[in-house]
Each structure stands twice: as C-alpha cells, then as structure tokens.
Scaffold this motif. Sequence first.
Motif, PDB file in Angstrom:
ATOM      1  N   GLU A   6       0.797  -1.241   0.000  1.00 59.92           N
ATOM      2  CA  GLU A   6       0.000   0.000   0.000  1.00 59.92           C
ATOM      3  C   GLU A   6       0.826   1.285   0.000  1.00 59.92           C
ATOM      4  N   ASN A   9       1.543   5.508  -2.179  1.00 63.78           N
ATOM      5  CA  ASN A   9       0.271   6.233  -2.179  1.00 63.78           C
ATOM      6  C   ASN A   9       0.551   7.671  -1.734  1.00 63.78           C
ATOM      7  N   GLN A  11      -1.050   9.741  -0.329  1.00 66.63           N
ATOM      8  CA  GLN A  11      -1.562  10.215   0.966  1.00 66.63           C
ATOM      9  C   GLN A  11      -0.535  10.042   2.083  1.00 66.63           C
ATOM     10  N   PHE A  12       0.531   9.275   1.840  1.00 68.50           N
ATOM     11  CA  PHE A  12       1.652   9.270   2.789  1.00 68.50           C
ATOM     12  C   PHE A  12       2.530  10.489   2.489  1.00 68.50           C
ATOM     13  N   ASP A  77      -4.275   2.435  -8.815  1.00 73.25           N
ATOM     14  CA  ASP A  77      -5.326   2.739  -7.835  1.00 73.25           C
ATOM     15  C   ASP A  77      -5.881   4.132  -8.089  1.00 73.25           C
ATOM     16  N   ASN A  98      -7.478  -1.120  -9.955  1.00 74.26           N
ATOM     17  CA  ASN A  98      -8.040  -0.897  -8.617  1.00 74.26           C
ATOM     18  C   ASN A  98      -8.654   0.501  -8.552  1.00 74.26           C
ATOM     19  N   VAL A 122     -10.159  -5.260  -9.462  1.00 77.91           N
ATOM     20  CA  VAL A 122     -10.792  -5.136  -8.146  1.00 77.91           C
ATOM     21  C   VAL A 122     -12.142  -4.449  -8.330  1.00 77.91           C
ATOM     22  N   LEU A 124     -15.448  -3.077  -6.156  1.00 75.58           N
ATOM     23  CA  LEU A 124     -15.947  -2.731  -4.822  1.00 75.58           C
ATOM     24  C   LEU A 124     -17.452  -2.974  -4.745  1.00 75.58           C
ATOM     25  N   ASP A 162     -14.039  -6.608  -3.336  1.00 74.61           N
ATOM     26  CA  ASP A 162     -13.662  -5.845  -2.139  1.00 74.61           C
ATOM     27  C   ASP A 162     -14.928  -5.447  -1.410  1.00 74.61           C
ATOM     28  N   GLY A 198      -8.830  -3.317   1.666  1.00 72.32           N
ATOM     29  CA  GLY A 198      -7.843  -2.291   1.999  1.00 72.32           C
ATOM     30  C   GLY A 198      -7.715  -2.314   3.509  1.00 72.32           C
ATOM     31  N   SER A 200      -5.670  -1.299   5.958  1.00 72.15           N
ATOM     32  CA  SER A 200      -5.357  -0.179   6.859  1.00 72.15           C
ATOM     33  C   SER A 200      -6.543   0.756   7.087  1.00 72.15           C
ATOM     34  N   ASN A 201      -7.563   0.656   6.227  1.00 73.79           N
ATOM     35  CA  ASN A 201      -8.786   1.438   6.477  1.00 73.79           C
ATOM     36  C   ASN A 201      -9.311   1.185   7.895  1.00 73.79           C
ATOM     37  N   GLN A 204      -7.861   3.421  10.645  1.00 77.41           N
ATOM     38  CA  GLN A 204      -7.678   4.867  10.438  1.00 77.41           C
ATOM     39  C   GLN A 204      -8.184   5.633  11.662  1.00 77.41           C
ATOM     40  N   ARG A 209      -2.385   1.030  15.546  1.00 78.09           N
ATOM     41  CA  ARG A 209      -2.864   0.670  14.210  1.00 78.09           C
ATOM     42  C   ARG A 209      -2.383  -0.709  13.788  1.00 78.09           C
ATOM     43  N   ILE A 229      -4.692  -5.312   0.464  1.00 79.84           N
ATOM     44  CA  ILE A 229      -3.871  -4.135   0.238  1.00 79.84           C
ATOM     45  C   ILE A 229      -3.400  -3.738   1.626  1.00 79.84           C
TER      46      ILE A 229
HETATM   47  N1  THG Z   1      -9.920  -0.864  -1.314  1.00 78.60           N
HETATM   48  C1  THG Z   1      -9.251  -0.801  -2.477  1.00 78.60           C
HETATM   49  N2  THG Z   1      -8.225   0.061  -2.687  1.00 78.60           N
HETATM   50  C2  THG Z   1      -7.868   0.924  -1.696  1.00 78.60           C
HETATM   51  C3  THG Z   1      -8.534   0.883  -0.462  1.00 78.60           C
HETATM   52  C4  THG Z   1      -9.593  -0.043  -0.283  1.00 78.60           C
HETATM   53  N3  THG Z   1      -6.843   1.788  -1.899  1.00 78.60           N
HETATM   54  C5  THG Z   1      -6.539   2.814  -0.932  1.00 78.60           C
HETATM   55  C6  THG Z   1      -6.815   2.312   0.480  1.00 78.60           C
HETATM   56  N4  THG Z   1      -8.116   1.718   0.553  1.00 78.60           N
HETATM   57  C7  THG Z   1      -5.756   1.308   0.901  1.00 78.60           C
HETATM   58  N5  THG Z   1      -4.506   1.986   1.128  1.00 78.60           N
HETATM   59  C8  THG Z   1      -4.303   2.755   2.265  1.00 78.60           C
HETATM   60  C9  THG Z   1      -3.197   3.570   2.310  1.00 78.60           C
HETATM   61  C10 THG Z   1      -2.966   4.356   3.432  1.00 78.60           C
HETATM   62  C11 THG Z   1      -3.853   4.326   4.491  1.00 78.60           C
HETATM   63  C12 THG Z   1      -4.960   3.500   4.457  1.00 78.60           C
HETATM   64  C13 THG Z   1      -5.182   2.712   3.332  1.00 78.60           C
HETATM   65  C14 THG Z   1      -3.642   5.182   5.700  1.00 78.60           C
HETATM   66  N6  THG Z   1      -3.064   6.398   5.567  1.00 78.60           N
HETATM   67  C15 THG Z   1      -2.850   7.312   6.658  1.00 78.60           C
HETATM   68  C16 THG Z   1      -4.143   7.760   7.306  1.00 78.60           C
HETATM   69  O1  THG Z   1      -5.128   7.973   6.597  1.00 78.60           O
HETATM   70  O2  THG Z   1      -4.151   7.925   8.507  1.00 78.60           O
HETATM   71  C17 THG Z   1      -2.166   8.556   6.207  1.00 78.60           C
HETATM   72  C18 THG Z   1      -0.740   8.334   5.852  1.00 78.60           C
HETATM   73  C19 THG Z   1       0.210   8.384   7.018  1.00 78.60           C
HETATM   74  O3  THG Z   1       0.099   7.546   7.950  1.00 78.60           O
HETATM   75  O4  THG Z   1       1.100   9.251   6.951  1.00 78.60           O
HETATM   76  O5  THG Z   1      -4.015   4.821   6.778  1.00 78.60           O
HETATM   77  O6  THG Z   1     -10.237  -0.128   0.780  1.00 78.60           O
HETATM   78  N7  THG Z   1      -9.598  -1.659  -3.452  1.00 78.60           N
END
Ligand code: THG
Length: 268
Positions: A6, A9, A11-12, A77, A98, A122, A124, A162, A198, A200-201, A204, A209, A229
Amino acid sequence: MIIVGERLNGQFDDVGKAIQDRNPEVLQKLAQEQVDAGADYLDVSVGTAVASRDKPEAMAWMVEAIQEGTDAPLAIDSPVESVMRAGLEKVKNPPMINSTSAEPEQLSKYIEMAQEHDAALVALTTDQDGVPNDVAKRTELAGNIVMAAMEAGFPFDQLYIDLIALPVGAAQQQPGIMLDALQQLQGIANPPPHFIVGLSNVSQSTVKRSLINRTYLVMCMANGLDAAIADPLDEKLMDAMITAELLLNRQIYSDSFLSAYRASKRRT
Ligand code: THG
C-alpha cells in the motif's frame, strides 16, 4: 495470500512530497523494500498530492519511475477513469485495475478494460449510494459483480471482490458486518473469485494501528479473505499473516515456517 503493497500512495507524506518534487528514488526505494518483504503487487495511487487535473500526468510519472527500479506488477489505484488509463498506458507487466464500483455501467466498462490489458480487476461492493452498511446489500452487490464477470467471460481467478473495510473507530459494528458478508459469500462461484480488502482502512484514526490491522487480517483470513492491500513493511503484520496461512493449512509446517514462506516469495 496475495499482498498488494500500500505504500506507494500520495496520501503518505513522503510519497506525496516525492510526487510533487518528481523524485523517483523515494518511490523506487519503497517499491524495492515492499517487493523484498513479499509484496505480490504494488498499489500506485496519486492520492491528494496534486490537483485533480494534474493526476493523469502524475500517475504516468509514478508508474514510469517505479518500473525503472522493479518489474513487479502494479495495481493502478484510482476512482477516476482518465487517471486509470494514464497508468495502464505505461505498465509493462499485466497489472491490477483498482478499482471499479458495482454500478453496471462502470463495471462493464472496467471488465472490458481489464480484458484489453490482461489485467486483474478489483470491484468494490459500492453503488450510487456509496458503501452499504449492512450484510445483505454487500452480498447483493457482490452477486451483481460475479454475474457481470460471468456474462463477459471474465475469469474469476482475475476478479477481486472488495467488501470494503471501514474504520472501527467511526462505526464499530462495521468490521464484523464485513466479516459476515465475507463468510456468506464463500462458495458464490466455482472456481471462486478472490476476496480483497484495503486493510489499513480499519485502523484509520486509531492508536495501535498495527495491532488492529494484524488482528483483523487474521480474522478476515479465517473467513476466506485471500488478498489484502496492506503494508508489507509491517513485520508483525506479515508474521501474523504467514502464521494464519499455516493454521489454515494453506502452507506446510516446518519449524522455520516464517523464513520458509519469505524465501518462497522472493522474486528472482
Ligand atoms: N480498497 C481498495 N483500494 C484501496 C482501499 C480499499 N486503496 C486505498 C486504500 N483503501 C488502501 N490503502 C491505504 C493507504 C494508506 C492508508 C490507508 C489505506 C492510511 N493512511 C494514513 C491515514 O489515513 O491515517 C495517512 C498516511 C500516514 O500515515 O502518513 O491509513 O479499501 N480496493
């Protein structure tokens, strides 16, 4: 387990900055580290690092930069078709798309796109109303996805459903609801499609974590998840994943099962 790394991305912070600065080394290092840790695909997302109109160009640049360092397959993605197409145009190896929603129009268009690019897809379980909050709507949309794939002659071993993992801190019943849907969908088709989340969702906006991620991953695996992911650089997560594979009889036991699994994943 199929692990889609993952970390590439926007968003990091480190990746977002690398995109803005057009610094390929940051991406190449993260790509290599994830591959070495056992990633099967590398997810590539521009995130919110650049304005919408600049996203197709940024995606094309990311794909080219990453491929200078590795030939691992990429998961492009983006929810936006122009960004998806910009990435697909640059990929060297069969990628993962994706993702698409379960809305009939987008679904059939994306199945066709996946067929054109020899790609995995993928899909959803979302529609015009967004993410369903109950089991029944998720399984209904998963059924629509499987039906559309069948009608198009799209192979189930290239299809990743997904069911959408949601943050436990926002709606605490959701992770369990997704597990129920996952369990109910086992046996939906033969051969079965893949099931992906995904991961890590789920954690969040929580503390601990990594603990929440790896615990949920094991629970999902016990209910039939076979792809995620996730962050392969999280060693405790990968250890838990490998151990769950063993306990679910998906890997052969030896005293060195952790290192044996990692060795089997090493790309030559
Ligand atoms: N399904 C599918 N694709 C996806 C997702 C999904 N792609 C994006 C995401 N969800 C999966 N990837 C991540 C990448 C990062 C985070 C969560 C999911 C994350 N980021 C931190 C946050 O939001 O707190 C920010 C970055 C940081 O820590 O600095 O948690 O569900 N098909």
